[in-house]
Design a protein around this motif. Structure first.
Motif, PDB file in Angstrom:
ATOM      1  N   LEU A 247      16.689   0.255  24.030  1.00 27.18           N
ATOM      2  CA  LEU A 247      15.616  -0.718  23.830  1.00 27.18           C
ATOM      3  C   LEU A 247      14.827  -0.906  25.126  1.00 27.18           C
ATOM      4  CD1 LEU A 247      17.522  -3.444  21.780  1.00 27.18           C
ATOM      5  CD2 LEU A 247      15.782  -1.871  20.909  1.00 27.18           C
ATOM      6  N   LYS A 250      12.182  -4.677  23.885  1.00 25.95           N
ATOM      7  CA  LYS A 250      11.997  -4.849  22.453  1.00 25.95           C
ATOM      8  C   LYS A 250      13.133  -5.686  21.858  1.00 25.95           C
ATOM      9  CE  LYS A 250       8.356  -2.123  21.926  1.00 25.95           C
ATOM     10  NZ  LYS A 250       8.453  -0.801  21.285  1.00 25.95           N
ATOM     11  N   ILE A 252      15.470  -5.818  18.271  1.00 27.51           N
ATOM     12  CA  ILE A 252      15.861  -5.099  17.069  1.00 27.51           C
ATOM     13  C   ILE A 252      16.567  -6.075  16.139  1.00 27.51           C
ATOM     14  CG2 ILE A 252      18.007  -4.270  18.160  1.00 27.51           C
ATOM     15  CD1 ILE A 252      17.763  -1.777  16.328  1.00 27.51           C
ATOM     16  N   ILE A 291      11.954  -3.136  14.684  1.00 29.87           N
ATOM     17  CA  ILE A 291      11.906  -3.172  16.148  1.00 29.87           C
ATOM     18  C   ILE A 291      10.511  -3.609  16.555  1.00 29.87           C
ATOM     19  CG2 ILE A 291      12.110  -1.822  18.264  1.00 29.87           C
ATOM     20  CD1 ILE A 291      13.693  -0.297  15.294  1.00 29.87           C
ATOM     21  N   ALA A 298      10.127  -9.418  14.451  1.00 31.48           N
ATOM     22  CA  ALA A 298      11.184  -8.453  14.122  1.00 31.48           C
ATOM     23  C   ALA A 298      12.134  -9.028  13.090  1.00 31.48           C
ATOM     24  CB  ALA A 298      11.935  -8.057  15.391  1.00 31.48           C
TER      25      ALA A 298
END
Length: 353
Positions: A247, A250, A252, A291, A298
């Motif tokens: 990542l 970001k 997830i 993501i 998200a």
């Protein structure tokens, strides 16, 4: 001759001097001793706990002699008091019970504005008022069945976030049967709040996890990108394998479970309800990971993908440049298939065709 007592005294003094010399030498060589966890010398803070019915972990690098846990816990508490249906006095429970809410918090107002906007953009797939529909259904390995004799057509008029009227001072229902349920979105709200708080402190290397949702920024203790675990099926055999996604600043968020499904005409179907129809979905999407740099988005979009299904999700991927995804799905009589956005394939530990 020197007496024995005098010899013993001399030996004792010599021993004390030698011990002192060794102590000073070792401290000179070793330098200052590092403190644990939250000292500016160790650099990394790591703590965990429980919030919103899930375990959480926060880890970050700082040069301050403070771990900020009490402040971070207060963010979790604030989100719980706004959105949790398990908190008796939460704003969402007071709204559902009384059909209105006076003087809503900034968080509650922002959530409603966000929800209305995403509901419109997803043509009703994101729907935080679908609770009355969920109460009609139950899922098992044999498939979905109605546990309530109430007709879906009777419940549908109470479903729809647009039936919630919003102003700065009052939130009111236009249908008394409408119920808000923000539990699927609240974790993203909490993670976004903690991430923004850490960044305001100048902290750029951090990991925030609540349940299965993770926000990672900067680098980990080894100077590498943080990695989130991905459990996926071998497309041919269906055997479960462990992989990872690196990542880069970001979040997830997972939804669904490819290992839990029911069969319908040789297609594996997930336990997902479509709020637009009031009926269980009929497509073969079993699990999705959304993501995005924004934790709120998200979290919400992971659930949306599960409703849209694989084909519509892939179309969304091609249109939304901010959204990336991993999908596990199947079609009639076919083995498991895996789809990943082209942008994240280089960050996966396993190949996808």
């Amino acid at each position: 001759m020197v007496s024995n007592s005098r010899k013993n005294l001399i030996y004792s003094l010599v021993l004390v001097v030698l011990i002192g010399a060794v102590y000073l030498y070792r401290n000179r060589e070793a330098g200052p001793v590092e403190k644990q966890n939250n000292s500016p010398l160790s650099g990394w803070v790591n703590f965990s706990g429980q919030t919103m019915g899930a375990s959480y972990q926060v880890k970050f690098k700082t040069n301050r002699n403070e771990n900020f846990q009490s402040k971070i816990d207060s963010i979790f508490t604030r989100v719980t008091l706004a959105f949790s249906s398990y908190e008796v006095n939460s704003e969402v429970n007071r709204f559902n019970l009384n059909d209105s809410l006076a003087s809503p918090s900034a968080d509650f107002l922002d959530m409603l504005v966000f929800s209305k906007d995403l509901n419109s953009k997803t043509f009703g797939a994101f729907e935080p008022t679908q609770k009355p529909l969920e109460n009609l259904w139950e899922f098992s390995k044999n498939g979905p069945f109605r546990k309530d004799s109430t007709e879906i057509a009777f419940v549908m008029p109470s479903v729809g976030i647009q039936k919630v009227n919003v102003s700065d001072t009052l939130i009111r229902k236009s249908n008394s049967g409408t119920l808000l349920d923000f539990n699927p979105s609240a974790i993203g709200w909490a993670i976004e709040g903690v991430g923004n708080y850490l960044e305001k402190l100048g902290i750029s290397d951090y990991w925030i996890q609540i349940g299965g949702q993770i926000r990672a920024h900067g680098l980990n203790e080894r100077g590498e990108l943080w990695k989130a675990g991905i459990r996926y099926p071998n497309p041919g055999s269906g055997e479960a394998k462990e992989g990872a996604l690196a990542l880069e600043n970001k979040t997830i968020s997972p939804a669904g479970n490819w290992e839990a499904f029911y069969l319908n005409d040789s297609t594996r179907i997930s336990f997902t309800l479509d709020p637009r129809t009031g009926m269980p979905v009929r497509h073969g999407l079993l699990a999705a990971w959304a993501i995005n740099a924004n934790s709120k988005k998200a979290d919400a979009l992971a659930e949306v993908l599960m409703i849209l299904g694989p084909r519509e999700a892939m179309k969304m991927d091609s249109m939304d440049t901010d959204l990336e995804m991993i999908l596990i799905y199947n079609e009639k009589g076919s083995p498991f298939k895996i789809y990943a956005s082209p942008e994240i394939k280089p960050y996966l530990s396993f190949p996808i065709e």
